[in-house]
Structure formats: C-alpha cells, structure tokens
Design a protein around this motif. Structure first.
Motif, mmCIF file in Angstrom:
data_model
loop_
_atom_site.group_PDB
_atom_site.id
_atom_site.type_symbol
_atom_site.label_atom_id
_atom_site.label_comp_id
_atom_site.label_asym_id
_atom_site.label_seq_id
_atom_site.Cartn_x
_atom_site.Cartn_y
_atom_site.Cartn_z
ATOM 1 N N LYS A 55 -22.362 81.823 118.799
ATOM 2 C CA LYS A 55 -21.324 82.836 118.977
ATOM 3 C C LYS A 55 -21.649 83.750 120.158
ATOM 4 O O LYS A 55 -20.762 84.159 120.911
ATOM 5 C CB LYS A 55 -21.165 83.658 117.698
ATOM 6 N N ALA A 56 -22.929 84.075 120.319
ATOM 7 C CA ALA A 56 -23.344 84.935 121.427
ATOM 8 C C ALA A 56 -23.096 84.274 122.772
ATOM 9 O O ALA A 56 -22.964 84.952 123.793
ATOM 10 C CB ALA A 56 -24.823 85.291 121.285
ATOM 11 N N LYS A 57 -23.009 82.951 122.773
ATOM 12 C CA LYS A 57 -22.765 82.224 124.011
ATOM 13 C C LYS A 57 -21.289 82.283 124.426
ATOM 14 O O LYS A 57 -20.929 81.779 125.488
ATOM 15 C CB LYS A 57 -23.198 80.759 123.862
ATOM 16 N N GLY A 58 -20.449 82.910 123.592
ATOM 17 C CA GLY A 58 -19.027 83.002 123.912
ATOM 18 C C GLY A 58 -18.683 84.233 124.722
ATOM 19 O O GLY A 58 -17.597 84.817 124.551
ATOM 20 N N LYS A 59 -19.571 84.649 125.600
ATOM 21 C CA LYS A 59 -19.339 85.843 126.411
ATOM 22 C C LYS A 59 -18.101 85.668 127.287
ATOM 23 O O LYS A 59 -17.882 84.609 127.853
ATOM 24 C CB LYS A 59 -20.565 86.129 127.289
ATOM 25 N N GLY A 60 -17.321 86.725 127.378
ATOM 26 C CA GLY A 60 -16.127 86.681 128.210
ATOM 27 C C GLY A 60 -14.878 86.287 127.466
ATOM 28 O O GLY A 60 -13.774 86.313 128.018
ATOM 29 N N VAL A 61 -15.017 85.905 126.188
ATOM 30 C CA VAL A 61 -13.864 85.508 125.369
ATOM 31 C C VAL A 61 -13.552 86.643 124.404
ATOM 32 O O VAL A 61 -14.427 87.112 123.673
ATOM 33 C CB VAL A 61 -14.150 84.214 124.582
ATOM 34 N N TYR A 62 -12.297 87.092 124.388
ATOM 35 C CA TYR A 62 -11.937 88.256 123.577
ATOM 36 C C TYR A 62 -10.656 87.999 122.779
ATOM 37 O O TYR A 62 -9.952 87.010 122.988
ATOM 38 C CB TYR A 62 -11.738 89.484 124.482
ATOM 39 N N GLY A 63 -10.400 88.932 121.854
ATOM 40 C CA GLY A 63 -9.147 88.905 121.103
ATOM 41 C C GLY A 63 -8.975 87.662 120.256
ATOM 42 O O GLY A 63 -9.916 87.184 119.606
ATOM 43 N N LYS A 64 -7.766 87.128 120.265
ATOM 44 C CA LYS A 64 -7.423 85.976 119.431
ATOM 45 C C LYS A 64 -8.302 84.771 119.734
ATOM 46 O O LYS A 64 -8.739 84.054 118.824
ATOM 47 C CB LYS A 64 -5.945 85.620 119.633
ATOM 48 N N LYS A 65 -8.572 84.542 121.018
ATOM 49 C CA LYS A 65 -9.404 83.406 121.414
ATOM 50 C C LYS A 65 -10.819 83.547 120.853
ATOM 51 O O LYS A 65 -11.431 82.577 120.416
ATOM 52 C CB LYS A 65 -9.463 83.290 122.934
ATOM 53 N N ARG A 66 -11.324 84.775 120.871
ATOM 54 C CA ARG A 66 -12.669 85.024 120.360
ATOM 55 C C ARG A 66 -12.733 84.763 118.862
ATOM 56 O O ARG A 66 -13.677 84.122 118.371
ATOM 57 C CB ARG A 66 -13.071 86.482 120.650
ATOM 58 N N ARG A 67 -11.737 85.230 118.127
ATOM 59 C CA ARG A 67 -11.710 85.013 116.671
ATOM 60 C C ARG A 67 -11.616 83.527 116.348
ATOM 61 O O ARG A 67 -12.269 83.032 115.417
ATOM 62 C CB ARG A 67 -10.544 85.788 116.054
ATOM 63 N N GLU A 68 -10.814 82.806 117.134
ATOM 64 C CA GLU A 68 -10.679 81.370 116.918
ATOM 65 C C GLU A 68 -12.006 80.660 117.212
ATOM 66 O O GLU A 68 -12.424 79.759 116.470
ATOM 67 C CB GLU A 68 -9.578 80.808 117.813
ATOM 68 N N TYR A 69 -12.662 81.082 118.288
ATOM 69 C CA TYR A 69 -13.950 80.503 118.670
ATOM 70 C C TYR A 69 -14.968 80.683 117.546
ATOM 71 O O TYR A 69 -15.646 79.730 117.140
ATOM 72 C CB TYR A 69 -14.423 81.167 119.960
ATOM 73 N N GLU A 70 -15.071 81.889 117.009
ATOM 74 C CA GLU A 70 -16.052 82.158 115.954
ATOM 75 C C GLU A 70 -15.665 81.463 114.647
ATOM 76 O O GLU A 70 -16.536 80.997 113.911
ATOM 77 C CB GLU A 70 -16.187 83.664 115.765
ATOM 78 N N ARG A 71 -14.364 81.389 114.366
ATOM 79 C CA ARG A 71 -13.916 80.695 113.153
ATOM 80 C C ARG A 71 -14.292 79.215 113.212
ATOM 81 O O ARG A 71 -14.739 78.626 112.221
ATOM 82 C CB ARG A 71 -12.403 80.846 112.993
ATOM 83 N N ARG A 72 -14.125 78.634 114.396
ATOM 84 C CA ARG A 72 -14.441 77.215 114.539
ATOM 85 C C ARG A 72 -15.940 76.969 114.417
ATOM 86 O O ARG A 72 -16.369 75.926 113.908
ATOM 87 C CB ARG A 72 -13.919 76.718 115.896
ATOM 88 N N ILE A 73 -16.747 77.918 114.869
ATOM 89 C CA ILE A 73 -18.193 77.784 114.715
ATOM 90 C C ILE A 73 -18.556 77.807 113.227
ATOM 91 O O ILE A 73 -19.363 77.007 112.759
ATOM 92 C CB ILE A 73 -18.933 78.907 115.475
ATOM 93 N N ASP A 74 -17.934 78.723 112.470
ATOM 94 C CA ASP A 74 -18.214 78.819 111.031
ATOM 95 C C ASP A 74 -17.808 77.543 110.298
ATOM 96 O O ASP A 74 -18.395 77.204 109.266
ATOM 97 C CB ASP A 74 -17.482 80.021 110.435
#
Length: 204
Positions: A55-74
């Motif tokens: 998740k920490a590697k997702g620097k630069g991604v915010y908002g809806k995209k960030r939530r989707e990124y972290e959800r997919r990691i989980d």
C-alpha cells in the motif's frame, strides 16, 4: 557440499526460506543496497506487513483510485513477501525488488492489471520492454524533474517502476539513480528475476 554457516554467501542474499530462495542472488556489478521502507535490505514479511508495504508503494494515488488500490490489495490473499535491495557497485543506482506470493493466479493477474492501469493514471511514460516477458511485465519511467535550474535538474534522481507476474507470484521493482538512468539494465535484472522464479538455480 553446502555449508551450514548462515553467514557464508550473505553478500549474495539470504536464501533460508522457500520464498527468499526465489529472490535473484546478487548479480555481478551489484551489492546489497539501502533499507526498503525501514524493513531492511534483505528480508521477508508476513501477510499483514507485506500488504502495508504494498500500500505504501501507491504513492501519488489519491481519492477513489487510492481506495480501490488498497481494497484490491486486501482482496489479494497476499501470503508473504521476500524483498531485497540491489545497489550498483558504482553507487549510481538502487533497485528494490519485492516478490510476493498470492493465493491464486487470478488474483495476481487482476492486481497486475490494476497496477499498470494506475501507472497510466499517473501519466507515467512507458519504460523499456522486458525481454521474453512482454505480456506479463511492464515498466514505467517516473516524471522528469521540473523544478530548479539545469544543473539542479540534472543532479536529481531519476526513477523507474516495474510490475510483473509469473504463476502465483507478483514481482514489483522500483529503481532510483543518477541521470541518465539505465532502464534497459533494470529491465534485464527483472527478466533474470522472473527467470529465477521459473527455474531456480539458473541465475545463481
């Protein structure tokens, strides 16, 4: 006959667990680099810590995209991560390699698609191709420096990220170095890493 001394060969990287054995042994021209996000330069993480680091590697991604990124990691079913940093002997580049084991191949492919989609969202430039892995590996160059005069810009680090997969394993690579960054050499390192996962021992 193999030695039982765990310190022997440490310069080539640890290979004491099934997952750490999948990391590429230290290639010619490299040595162990700096710590990766405070976790050391040659180690292994359990599922929870691995997810946090990803998740920490997702620097630069915010908002809806960030939530989707972290959800997919989980949802990945991440089981563990081996990581190692490689520093060029000439001190011109550091390459961080993460090898992650997932619960199934579909989860790996889905995350690969998401990661490469985010690289496009961040408007990263396409990097060099990874030979023999054009369908399962992609590299992108980080933006060029925009602040400072010509000399200041030239002195700032350049960067490249790559994402790849093979079987139930996802590989993430981040490289930073002085300009001009040798992206082709980094892509070659990734190709060797993927080859080592598929055929352990071939690149030792």
């Amino acid at each position: 006959m193999e030695s039982d001394d765990p310190a022997e060969g440490v310069a080539r990287g640890r290979a004491s667990t099934p997952l750490s054995k999948l990391l590429l042994p230290m290639p010619v021209g490299y040595q162990l680099g700096s710590d990766i996000e405070g976790y050391g330069n040659d180690g292994e993480l359990g599922a929870r810590q691995a997810a946090d680091l990803l998740k920490a590697k997702g620097k630069g991604v915010y908002g809806k995209k960030r939530r989707e990124y972290e959800r997919r990691i989980d949802a990945l079913g991440l089981q563990g991560m081996a990581m190692r940093s490689y520093a060029g002997i000439a001190a011109d580049v550091q390459v961080e390699v993460l090898v992650m084991r997932m619960k199934d191949k579909k989860a790996v492919r889905n995350f690969y698609d998401l990661r490469t989609e985010l690289d496009g969202y961040l408007k990263l430039r396409k990097g060099p191709k990874v030979e023999d892995h054009e369908r399962n590996a992609a590299c992108h160059l980080l933006p060029e420096p925009t602040e400072g005069d010509k000399e200041e810009k030239e002195a700032q680090l350049r960067g490249m990220t790559c994402t790849a997969y093979t079987g139930e394993f996802l590989v993430s690579v981040a490289a930073y170095g002085a300009a001009p960054l040798d992206g082709k050499a980094i892509a070659e390192l990734l190709a060797k890493q993927l080859g080592h996962i598929d055929s352990p021992g071939e690149y030792v």
